[in-house]
Design a protein around this motif. Structure first.
Motif, PDB file in Angstrom:
ATOM      1  N   ASP A 172      -5.520   4.410   3.182  1.00 23.80           N
ATOM      2  CA  ASP A 172      -5.526   2.952   3.162  1.00 23.80           C
ATOM      3  C   ASP A 172      -4.237   2.406   3.773  1.00 23.80           C
ATOM      4  O   ASP A 172      -4.244   1.428   4.527  1.00 23.80           O
ATOM      5  N   LYS A 231       0.821  -1.211   0.000  1.00 23.98           N
ATOM      6  CA  LYS A 231       0.000   0.000   0.000  1.00 23.98           C
ATOM      7  C   LYS A 231       0.859   1.268   0.000  1.00 23.98           C
ATOM      8  O   LYS A 231       0.500   2.263  -0.641  1.00 23.98           O
ATOM      9  N   SER A 288     -10.560  -0.595   1.327  1.00 24.11           N
ATOM     10  CA  SER A 288      -9.740  -0.668   0.110  1.00 24.11           C
ATOM     11  C   SER A 288     -10.616  -0.793  -1.132  1.00 24.11           C
ATOM     12  O   SER A 288     -10.343  -0.172  -2.165  1.00 24.11           O
ATOM     13  N   LEU A 344      -5.272   6.609  -1.037  1.00 22.44           N
ATOM     14  CA  LEU A 344      -4.378   5.467  -0.865  1.00 22.44           C
ATOM     15  C   LEU A 344      -3.496   5.647   0.368  1.00 22.44           C
ATOM     16  O   LEU A 344      -3.115   4.671   1.021  1.00 22.44           O
ATOM     17  N   ASN A 371      -2.365  -1.908  -5.136  1.00 20.09           N
ATOM     18  CA  ASN A 371      -3.299  -1.812  -4.008  1.00 20.09           C
ATOM     19  C   ASN A 371      -4.333  -2.936  -4.053  1.00 20.09           C
ATOM     20  O   ASN A 371      -4.770  -3.425  -3.020  1.00 20.09           O
ATOM     21  N   ALA A 429       1.869   1.737  -3.517  1.00 20.91           N
ATOM     22  CA  ALA A 429       0.788   2.296  -4.327  1.00 20.91           C
ATOM     23  C   ALA A 429       0.633   3.786  -4.073  1.00 20.91           C
ATOM     24  O   ALA A 429       0.412   4.581  -4.995  1.00 20.91           O
ATOM     25  N   TRP A 430       0.759   4.197  -2.818  1.00 20.22           N
ATOM     26  CA  TRP A 430       0.673   5.627  -2.481  1.00 20.22           C
ATOM     27  C   TRP A 430       1.833   6.402  -3.094  1.00 20.22           C
ATOM     28  O   TRP A 430       1.647   7.487  -3.650  1.00 20.22           O
TER      29      TRP A 430
END
Length: 304
Positions: free
Chosen positions: A44, A29, A163, A41, A123, A32-33
């Motif tokens: 998350d 995660k 998510s 994100l 993600n 992904a951010w």
């Protein structure tokens, strides 16, 4: 990983596995951010950061809770799991506050995320891993009556739904170009996390306050007493309390005042064995009273 895996794992193995899974999901995660800069994100990822900390706490709590009773803790160490769950709930609430701050900062600055299919895909992988392990924790929580596993499983399922909502929302951002949806999604995530955190704290405090066994468990206990209490005149003041996976039951049993100690003890042994068979791990305490004591107090003992 099959959902039935937890039937072959011990509590310590599941707790250790939770740490590994939560670290992997957190790294995915965060990746992904970093790829997108999306505040949704980020929210998350913050929830998964809580998962890592909670998994470590649960690992220690479960190992401590499994320690046998000793002179300092004659009723065992079962409640250690509730402390872990309370701390987890507090951390969830703090994560929600952090997400709210970041979301409002993004709304104020007017920054836009650079969404990409790769970032969303990473993600998505984290979402699937969380879904599988949440089921493992929830089933383990029921199987061994573990508040720590139950709290962790509920939180992971909340993470899964979070998510999924974030993924759908960001896909909508890609389709419409409405980048304001990104911080709005983060705000919604924060509210959901806050609600879950309060729920976890509330349930755990109930456990620390000696909450009674569940209605189903109390019904089983009453049914066993009615079916196996032959020889007793009356049973009253039935009380139960849960401490982690352990259940404590106590009640008063009225017998004929002329009955021998050995005969009344046989009835107690039978009741204890039947209750323990119905609810493995239960601890039963029975206080025997002669009926002439009740009569002296002006109380007529009804038949069982």
């Amino acid at each position: 990983m099959p959902f039935g895996l937890n039937t072959r794992l011990t509590a310590s193995q599941i707790a250790s596995g939770t740490i590994v899974v939560s670290v992997v999901v957190l790294l995915l995660k965060l990746g992904a951010w970093a790829m997108t800069g999306s505040v949704a994100l980020f929210s998350d990822a913050m929830e998964s950061l809580v998962n890592v900390s909670a998994a470590v706490l649960a690992w220690f709590a479960i190992r401590y809770a499994q320690r046998p009773a000793d002179d300092g803790h004659p009723f065992g160490h079962h409640k250690a799991e509730y402390f872990s769950a309370v701390i987890e709930g507090i951390m969830i609430i703090l994560a929600a506050v952090l997400i709210l701050h970041q979301a409002f900062a993004t709304l104020t600055a007017g920054t836009q995320a650079d969404l990409s299919a790769i970032g969303l895909g990473v993600n998505g992988i984290a979402l699937v891993i969380n879904l599988v392990w949440a089921q493992v924790l929830l089933r383990a929580g029921k199987r061994i009556n573990s508040p720590a596993f139950a709290a962790g499983g509920r939180h992971l399922m909340g993470d899964v739904w979070t998510s999924a909502g974030v993924m759908v929302g960001l896909l909508l951002v890609l389709a419409t170009g409405w980048h304001i949806l990104d911080p709005i999604l983060a705000l919604l995530v924060a509210v959901n996390i806050l609600r879950e955190g309060l729920h976890v704290v509330s349930d755990s405090i109930d456990g620390l306050m000696d909450k009674a066994a569940s209605p189903d468990e109390q019904e089983k206990i009453a049914s066993v007493i009615l079916g196996s209490g032959g020889g007793a005149l009356q049973i009253h003041d039935i009380k139960t309390r849960r401490a982690g996976k352990a259940i404590f039951v106590e009640f008063h049993m009225v017998v004929d005042g002329e009955m021998s100690v050995a005969e009344s003890h046989d009835i107690c042994d039978r009741l204890e064995a039947e209750i323990e068979a119905a609810l493995p791990g239960v601890h039963v305490t029975i206080h025997v009273e002669p009926d002439n004591k009740l009569e002296a107090d002006g109380i007529e003992p009804p038949a069982l």
